[in-house]
Write an enzyme that holds these catalytic residues in place. Structure first.
Site, PDB file in Angstrom:
ATOM      1  N   SER A 447       0.836  -1.196   0.000  1.00 56.34           N
ATOM      2  CA  SER A 447       0.000   0.000   0.000  1.00 56.34           C
ATOM      3  C   SER A 447       0.878   1.256   0.000  1.00 56.34           C
ATOM      4  CB  SER A 447      -0.939  -0.034   1.203  1.00 56.34           C
ATOM      5  OG  SER A 447      -1.886   0.999   1.140  1.00 56.34           O
ATOM      6  N   ASP A 499      -9.071  -4.812  -5.973  1.00 58.67           N
ATOM      7  CA  ASP A 499      -8.508  -3.893  -4.994  1.00 58.67           C
ATOM      8  C   ASP A 499      -8.700  -2.445  -5.448  1.00 58.67           C
ATOM      9  OD1 ASP A 499      -7.044  -2.539  -3.118  1.00 58.67           O
ATOM     10  OD2 ASP A 499      -5.195  -3.658  -3.411  1.00 58.67           O
TER      11      ASP A 499
END
Length: 674
Positions: A447, A499
């Site tokens: 991330s 995602d």
């Protein structure tokens, strides 16, 4: 939609947002009215206790007030359910009903005070059950009044002032914007919006020190938010309805896609890559990326065994050759890193838990299994990390030998620069390679850590030509096209399913806003039905509802006008609004520079139906993809869960353990499955 105007100001709810809260309050009020009626019937003719006359007046008045409130709520629910999102005409009487409902709070307040006075002064001589019932009614009145006040605070719009606004009988076009008065109005509106967002951020981050760095971050983020939200009159429920419609529309497109007709995607690199070997390396590196989160993720992933394993290591001092910087006073973070990676104390060169805006934790360790010096960067785990994520402006990142525009995500550029200075200027990498000079450099993260690791790899590439970077679930708005192409030689991005984060960028958000506007403007069903059917679809599946997706029987010219006449879909001319009419419009030119995923993209998706039982075993497939496949946001219940580091690690481990899992050749593709 647009926001309801009442009491001389605009609110962040629309006139069709009162169906569900109104129906819930009707349910409570009806139960309350029936209970009061039973109590009054039970005491009829027997109000001879002390204060009985007051009790009689209280019960009669309460029955009348509750009945009036119920009737008013029924009218509000009925009117609120009429029309569609972009057609509030059938709901024009809603402000009057809201005023009537607000007026009924006054007698309710009076009766609540009367009941409280009766209980305190005269209730002692009456039946205890009656006294308890009156106390319950009084408490219920005050609770409802309290929740009403809280609700008003939540739906209050700081920018909904009744100050002078431009006339909306005609669209606010280019000619209006060119005038000095129109330009001044828009400039003032944007300035006010930025200040409001900055105040919201300061309130949300009140626990953070209000130094110069934080103030600069708040100003930058608030400007970004105000620019994004200032050109529409959407309320939160409109966005929810648009997302529900868009999810079903995307599922319809996916179900109708011909698998044999999907274009194949070749690897981003011309050199043929061993997919299975890359997956094994990725699964191994993801262990380090997940370990960087410390004890919160370790305990979350191992809720039963983690407390026992960490209890013996926390609060214990260990002598070693590594440095630990800040933020781990009990040692639980480092203990969880040891448990997750399986390394020894002596394998760590530097461990930093220092965390500020643009300064994120990382560790440097010797991975003897892969003969690598691993730099693992932590992802988002604190409010300061969120502010780093939201600093999404472009920042110049010149790289020698790269032609074309070189820029990247500002927050992650700053974070990568911070780690670069630590690694190089403080001699951390020199120390690591003095111990293991034959090892190669591997940088990894998840991330926020993935985006930072990718930029860090670009900064270190000239000094370490053989370095490799594995970025798990990196943000989509990270690198310019030139830098993204340059990074394909040494960066691999791993994306799981649908995602959200790898598809998240300012241009993609603008595209999502445009799609939501189009969906809500095309739909001819009331909002409460859209939300009910959307919730049912998300929870139980089924066939996507057949909502209209094209403007039937509408001329193209009408799309250039406000959808609601005097109440426009947009509060100012914008690229999002004009794009409803034509993609060739001059105002359709993107305001923000396009940013892309780093390196070559490895897409991991579930193999099988998109919906499965909770107890069925998940099988995954992997394939090389292109960064262009992630240029739009896909709405899905798994758009957030697919981003979780433990889910990504589990998917990669499943792929590497199960040798029978289909590893797709570069020529096959099903990029949008998930």
């Amino acid at each position: 939609m647009p926001g309801m105007v009442a009491f001389g100001r605009r609110w962040v709810i629309a006139s069709d947002d009162l169906v569900f809260p109104g129906a819930f309050e009707i349910f409570l009020r009806v139960l309350w009215w029936l209970g009061t009626l039973i109590l009054f019937t039970f005491h009829k003719g027997r109000f001879d206790c002390r204060g009985g006359a007051v009790l009689h007046a209280y019960l009669v008045g309460l029955l009348v007030v509750l009945m009036l409130i119920i009737l008013c709520l029924c009218a509000i629910v009925f009117v609120s359910a009429q029309g569609t999102i972009t057609n509030p005409g059938p709901r024009r009487s809603m402000p009057a009903l809201v005023y009537l409902r607000a007026a009924l709070y006054l007698p309710e307040l009076v009766w609540a005070c009367m009941g409280a006075v009766w209980v305190s002064d005269s209730g002692g001589g009456c039946d205890p059950a009656t006294v308890a019932a009156v106390i319950s009614a009084v408490v219920a009145s005050w609770v409802i009044l309290l929740f009403t006040g809280v609700g008003v605070v939540f739906v209050f719009d700081p920018m909904g002032s009744s100050g002078r606004q431009p006339e909306l009988t005609e669209p606010l076009g280019v000619r209006d914007m060119e005038s000095s008065e129109g330009a001044q109005f828009l400039s003032t509106a944007r300035s006010v919006a930025a200040k409001v967002w900055e105040c919201r951020l300061r309130l949300l981050c009140c626990c953070l020190p209000q130094d110069e760095g934080h103030r600069a971050a708040f100003a930058s983020i608030s400007q970004l938010f105000s620019d994004f939200f200032s050109d529409t009159d959407l309320v939160p429920s409109d966005i929810a309805a648009g997302l529900a419609l868009l999810h079903q529309e995307q599922d319809k497109v996916e179900l109708s896609r011909d698998p044999d007709g999907v274009l194949s995607h070749s690897p981003s690199s011309p050199i043929e890559q061993d997919l299975e070997a890359e997956l094994e390396k990725a699964a191994h590196c993801m262990t380090f990326a997940a370990a960087a989160y410390g004890w919160p993720l370790y305990v979350y992933s191992n809720p039963f065994s983690a407390p026992c394993k960490l209890s013996g290591d926390c609060c214990r001092s260990h002598a070693g050759d590594y440095d630990i910087v800040g933020g781990d006073h009990l040692g639980c973070h480092f203990a969880s890193i040891l448990e997750s990676t399986g390394l020894q104390y002596r394998d760590f060169i530097h461990v930093s838990f220092h965390n500020q805006i643009y300064e994120i934790p990382f560790f440097v360790a010797l991975d003897h299994k892969r003969e690598a010096v691993v730099v693992a960067v932590r992802g988002t785990l604190s409010l300061k990390d969120v502010l780093t994520d939201l600093s999404a402006e472009c920042e110049q990142l010149p790289v020698e030998g790269v032609s074309g525009a070189c820029y990247a995500h500002k927050g992650m550029c700053q974070a990568a620069g911070y780690i670069y200075r630590k690694l190089v200027n403080d001699g951390i990498l020199n120390q690591a390679f003095s111990i293991a000079p034959e090892y190669k450099l591997v940088i990894t993260g998840h991330s926020l850590g993935a985006g930072t690791a990718s930029v860090l790899a670009i900064l270190l590439r000239s000094s370490f030509p053989t370095l490799q970077c594995y970025a798990f679930s990196p943000p989509g708005g990270l690198l310019s096209k030139a830098l993204a192409d340059y990074s394909k030689g040494f960066v691999v991005s791993i994306v799981l399913g649908k995602d959200l984060v790898p598809r998240l960028s300012i241009p993609n958000m603008e595209d999502l806003k445009k799609r939501i506007l189009k969906m809500v403007s095309n739909c001819n069903k009331p909002k409460y039905r859209i939300l009910l059917q959307g919730c049912w679809y998300e929870l139980f599946g089924g066939d996507p509802d057949d909502f209209p997706t094209e403007m039937d029987n509408r001329r193209e010219e009408t799309l250039r006008q406000p959808l609601l006449g005097e109440e426009s879909l947009m509060i100012r001319h914008s690229s999002s609004y004009q794009s409803l009419a034509s993609d060739d419009s001059p105002a359709h030119a993107p305001v923000h520079f396009p940013l892309f995923l780093p390196g070559r993209v490895l897409h991991v998706t579930e193999d099988g139906p998109s919906r499965r039982s909770c107890f069925s075993q998940v099988r995954y497939r992997a394939e090389w993809s292109s960064e262009m496949a992630f240029r739009s946001i896909l709405i899905s219940p798994r758009m957030l869960s697919d981003h979780m580091p433990d889910i990504v690690l589990g998917a990669l481990n499943s792929l590497t353990r199960d040798r029978s899992s289909p590893l797709c050749a570069p020529g096959s593709s099903r990029n949008n499955s998930g």
